[in-house]
Design an enzyme around this catalytic site. Sequence first.
Site, PDB file in Angstrom:
ATOM      1  N   HIS A  21      23.282  39.058 -20.314  1.00 14.81           N
ATOM      2  CA  HIS A  21      23.874  38.427 -19.142  1.00 14.81           C
ATOM      3  C   HIS A  21      24.326  37.003 -19.432  1.00 14.81           C
ATOM      4  O   HIS A  21      25.374  36.567 -18.959  1.00 14.81           O
ATOM      5  CB  HIS A  21      22.884  38.452 -17.980  1.00 14.81           C
TER       6      HIS A  21
ATOM      7  N   ASP B  47      25.063  35.202 -11.220  1.00 13.15           N
ATOM      8  CA  ASP B  47      24.934  36.569 -11.704  1.00 13.15           C
ATOM      9  C   ASP B  47      24.697  37.512 -10.530  1.00 13.15           C
ATOM     10  O   ASP B  47      23.875  37.227  -9.652  1.00 13.15           O
ATOM     11  CB  ASP B  47      23.757  36.637 -12.685  1.00 13.15           C
TER      12      ASP B  47
ATOM     13  N   CYS C 141      21.115  40.719 -35.734  1.00 15.38           N
ATOM     14  CA  CYS C 141      22.219  40.288 -36.578  1.00 15.38           C
ATOM     15  C   CYS C 141      23.325  39.681 -35.725  1.00 15.38           C
ATOM     16  O   CYS C 141      23.353  39.876 -34.501  1.00 15.38           O
ATOM     17  CB  CYS C 141      22.756  41.462 -37.410  1.00 15.38           C
TER      18      CYS C 141
ATOM     19  N   GLU D 291      33.095  44.361 -27.049  1.00 13.50           N
ATOM     20  CA  GLU D 291      33.239  43.769 -28.378  1.00 13.50           C
ATOM     21  C   GLU D 291      33.921  44.746 -29.331  1.00 13.50           C
ATOM     22  O   GLU D 291      34.855  44.381 -30.054  1.00 13.50           O
ATOM     23  CB  GLU D 291      31.869  43.369 -28.916  1.00 13.50           C
TER      24      GLU D 291
END
Length: 393
Positions: A22, A114, A333, A358
């Site tokens: 978030h 949010d 990562c 992404e």
Amino acid sequence: MEKETKAYRAHCLVLAFPSQGHINPMFEFAKRLEHKRVKVTLVTTSFFSKTIHKEACSMALETISDGYDEGGRQQAESIAVYWERFRQVGSQTLSELVERLSSSGCPVDCIVYDAFLPWPLDIAKKFGLVGAVFFTQSCVVNSIYYHVHKGELKLPLSEPEIFLPGLPPLEPQDMPSFIYDWGSYPGGLDMLVNQFANIDKADWVLLNTFYELEQEVVDWMTKIWPLRTIGPTLPSMFLDKRLEDDDAYGFSIFKPNTDACMKWLNGRPKGSVVYVSFGSMAVLEVEQMQELAWGLRMSNSSFLWVVRASEETKLPEKFIEETSEKGLVVHWCPQLEVLSHEAVGCFLTHCGWNSTLEALSLGVPMASATMDRPRHECKVYYGFLEDGTEGSG
């Protein structure tokens, strides 16, 4: 301070739910606001601020309390107790923050909050501020939960097909697991449905998506709310390159194995690596984890697998050592750097919305890791995971 105030068009508080999935998109949106000469103050909880690794960032950071400053959600006896405590204490401490900033000579003009936390809108209205709700999920998922909230999608599901405006016909198994497997996630569905408790009072409804991806449902939602699609909210250097220094999200609840990952990928042929990550929230059964491990071991592809420390004991014995020539297992990562590396040819994902955006933005093919339901479903809870670790949505 007066000169500083005049240098900005407005002052905006951006309040994110305290989790990785978030804070990432909301922080990226905040960076874009700053680029437009809007003063931004990022707000999170006191406990969460102690747990994140903060990279170089000039943006102001303030904290409020969720009532559990020493342990966060894990300190609460249940998710229901946590949400109620957060609402009570959060409302008080957010009000105090707005008052303090107002008296400092740089008053707040707007609160972007949010959607998981609907009560900041009440605070915004109390002080006469603009209130903008920020949804970190897809528009389709938001539409489904909205219809549950309105009572127009009855639970438990009883029909073989579901028809909702702006969406194709859906079968029950197409629904989010909170709905399909109704009753299996106590407190989770209530929290998701309550995102819409006061949405009609919001001045703006912001969604982390883009119009071309969800055109029909966006068109429908725009008829009932002052809605804007503002995604995908990725660091600029991975997208449009308008913000030269924006090459990472900037906050992380885990410390990434950046050097080890990139060095390993640099030694692999183009398109040869399967990248496997289920985010910071999904929890697999031991059997699922081991079957996935054997599948990767027997495949013809190299793999980079993100396995959180809390999940590592579920791997087959000596799996990491015995697959070291073809695979690399890390606790965390830099996902954007990994997905943009030419060695990565496929992303095996839990289909979290951030990961999906992404991969779409970087052109990486995806394979879903969702198991057959309900017996082989990855168990995901908003707020509390089965092993007690924190998740991100």
